[in-house]
Design a protein around this motif. Structure first.
Motif, PDB file in Angstrom:
ATOM      1  N   PRO A  75      36.170  43.451  41.662  1.00  0.00           N
ATOM      2  CA  PRO A  75      37.360  43.871  42.249  1.00  0.00           C
ATOM      3  C   PRO A  75      38.629  42.904  42.281  1.00  0.00           C
ATOM      4  O   PRO A  75      39.901  43.050  42.179  1.00  0.00           O
ATOM      5  CB  PRO A  75      37.082  44.323  43.419  1.00  0.00           C
ATOM      6  CG  PRO A  75      35.777  43.817  43.900  1.00  0.00           C
ATOM      7  CD  PRO A  75      34.886  43.475  42.826  1.00  0.00           C
ATOM      8  N   LEU A  76      38.352  41.635  42.619  1.00  0.00           N
ATOM      9  CA  LEU A  76      39.395  40.529  42.913  1.00  0.00           C
ATOM     10  C   LEU A  76      39.966  40.424  41.487  1.00  0.00           C
ATOM     11  O   LEU A  76      41.097  40.159  41.590  1.00  0.00           O
ATOM     12  CB  LEU A  76      38.887  39.190  43.653  1.00  0.00           C
ATOM     13  CG  LEU A  76      39.799  38.299  43.746  1.00  0.00           C
ATOM     14  CD1 LEU A  76      40.967  38.759  44.641  1.00  0.00           C
ATOM     15  CD2 LEU A  76      39.182  36.905  44.172  1.00  0.00           C
ATOM     16  N   ALA A  79      42.068  43.277  40.612  1.00  0.00           N
ATOM     17  CA  ALA A  79      43.583  43.228  41.334  1.00  0.00           C
ATOM     18  C   ALA A  79      44.302  42.306  40.910  1.00  0.00           C
ATOM     19  O   ALA A  79      45.690  42.488  41.229  1.00  0.00           O
ATOM     20  CB  ALA A  79      42.975  43.090  42.951  1.00  0.00           C
ATOM     21  N   ILE A  80      43.711  41.194  40.389  1.00  0.00           N
ATOM     22  CA  ILE A  80      44.918  40.191  39.668  1.00  0.00           C
ATOM     23  C   ILE A  80      45.334  40.522  38.621  1.00  0.00           C
ATOM     24  O   ILE A  80      46.468  40.538  38.236  1.00  0.00           O
ATOM     25  CB  ILE A  80      44.241  38.942  39.844  1.00  0.00           C
ATOM     26  CG1 ILE A  80      44.228  38.349  41.166  1.00  0.00           C
ATOM     27  CG2 ILE A  80      45.158  37.938  38.888  1.00  0.00           C
ATOM     28  CD1 ILE A  80      43.233  37.223  41.384  1.00  0.00           C
ATOM     29  N   ARG A 147      45.055  34.783  46.636  1.00  0.00           N
ATOM     30  CA  ARG A 147      44.015  35.861  45.952  1.00  0.00           C
ATOM     31  C   ARG A 147      44.891  36.960  45.373  1.00  0.00           C
ATOM     32  O   ARG A 147      44.475  38.159  45.303  1.00  0.00           O
ATOM     33  CB  ARG A 147      43.221  36.246  46.950  1.00  0.00           C
ATOM     34  CG  ARG A 147      42.053  35.219  47.414  1.00  0.00           C
ATOM     35  CD  ARG A 147      41.234  35.606  48.781  1.00  0.00           C
ATOM     36  NE  ARG A 147      40.521  36.966  48.129  1.00  0.00           N
ATOM     37  CZ  ARG A 147      39.120  37.033  48.201  1.00  0.00           C
ATOM     38  NH1 ARG A 147      38.315  35.662  48.190  1.00  0.00           N
ATOM     39  NH2 ARG A 147      38.419  38.121  47.828  1.00  0.00           N
ATOM     40  N   ASP A 148      46.017  36.674  45.374  1.00  0.00           N
ATOM     41  CA  ASP A 148      47.040  37.735  44.875  1.00  0.00           C
ATOM     42  C   ASP A 148      47.865  37.336  43.558  1.00  0.00           C
ATOM     43  O   ASP A 148      48.301  36.342  43.356  1.00  0.00           O
ATOM     44  CB  ASP A 148      48.129  38.157  45.866  1.00  0.00           C
ATOM     45  CG  ASP A 148      47.579  38.399  47.125  1.00  0.00           C
ATOM     46  OD1 ASP A 148      46.535  39.350  46.918  1.00  0.00           O
ATOM     47  OD2 ASP A 148      48.238  38.371  48.185  1.00  0.00           O
TER      48      ASP A 148
END
Length: 156
Positions: A75-76, A79-80, A147-148
């Motif tokens: 998921p990370l 999301a990126i 983390r974005d």
């Protein structure tokens, strides 16, 4: 294998990679035929369409598998990556939908057959262009802050 647990990251990476590979391989054939369809002589167009008719709409299943597996397992990363390629993916999905509509409607009304035939060709070309833009974004890399995703859809 520490602690008796199986590490699933390489397995899921291989599954996602296989899904993306199968999509590129199988739908690449369909997209290529779709782009060349607009240049085929009129008397050969039915043969061109019949070459992909049984399989053309099933190939997007691999694309869905790759996207959903990425969301569920990483998921990370999802999301990126998704904000970085949002507009090319949107263009690709809209092109694939238009291409599907054009494929199904191309023989419904004789007076509009030419529009749908050219729509199939244009939709295939736009979807291919969008996939190239996504690949280019992956090659350039993504700006990440913490983390974005820190870039824009146009600058990476």
């Amino acid at each position: 294998m520490g602690g008796g647990l199986l590490d699933l990251v390489p397995i899921w990476t291989a599954i996602i990679g296989l899904g993306v590979f199968l999509y590129v391989l199988l739908d690449g054939f369909d997209l290529g035929v779709g782009m060349l369809y607009g240049f085929a002589p009129h008397e050969h167009r039915a043969t061109v369409m019949n070459a992909i008719a049984p399989i053309w709409d099933g190939n997007e299943t691999w694309l869905i598998l790759g996207g959903l597996a990425l969301l569920a397992v990483f998921p990370l990363a999802f999301a990126i990556i998704i904000p970085a390629v949002y507009f090319p993916v949107l263009l690709m999905l809209l092109s694939l939908v238009f291409r599907g509509v054009a494929f199904e409607f191309r023989f419904t009304r004789p007076w509009i057959t030419r529009f749908w035939a050219q729509g199939f060709c244009v939709g295939s070309g736009l979807a291919t262009f969008a996939q190239g833009a996504v690949l280019g974004a992956f090659i350039q890399g993504f700006k990440v802050s913490g983390r974005d995703f820190a870039g824009t859809s146009w600058t990476g």
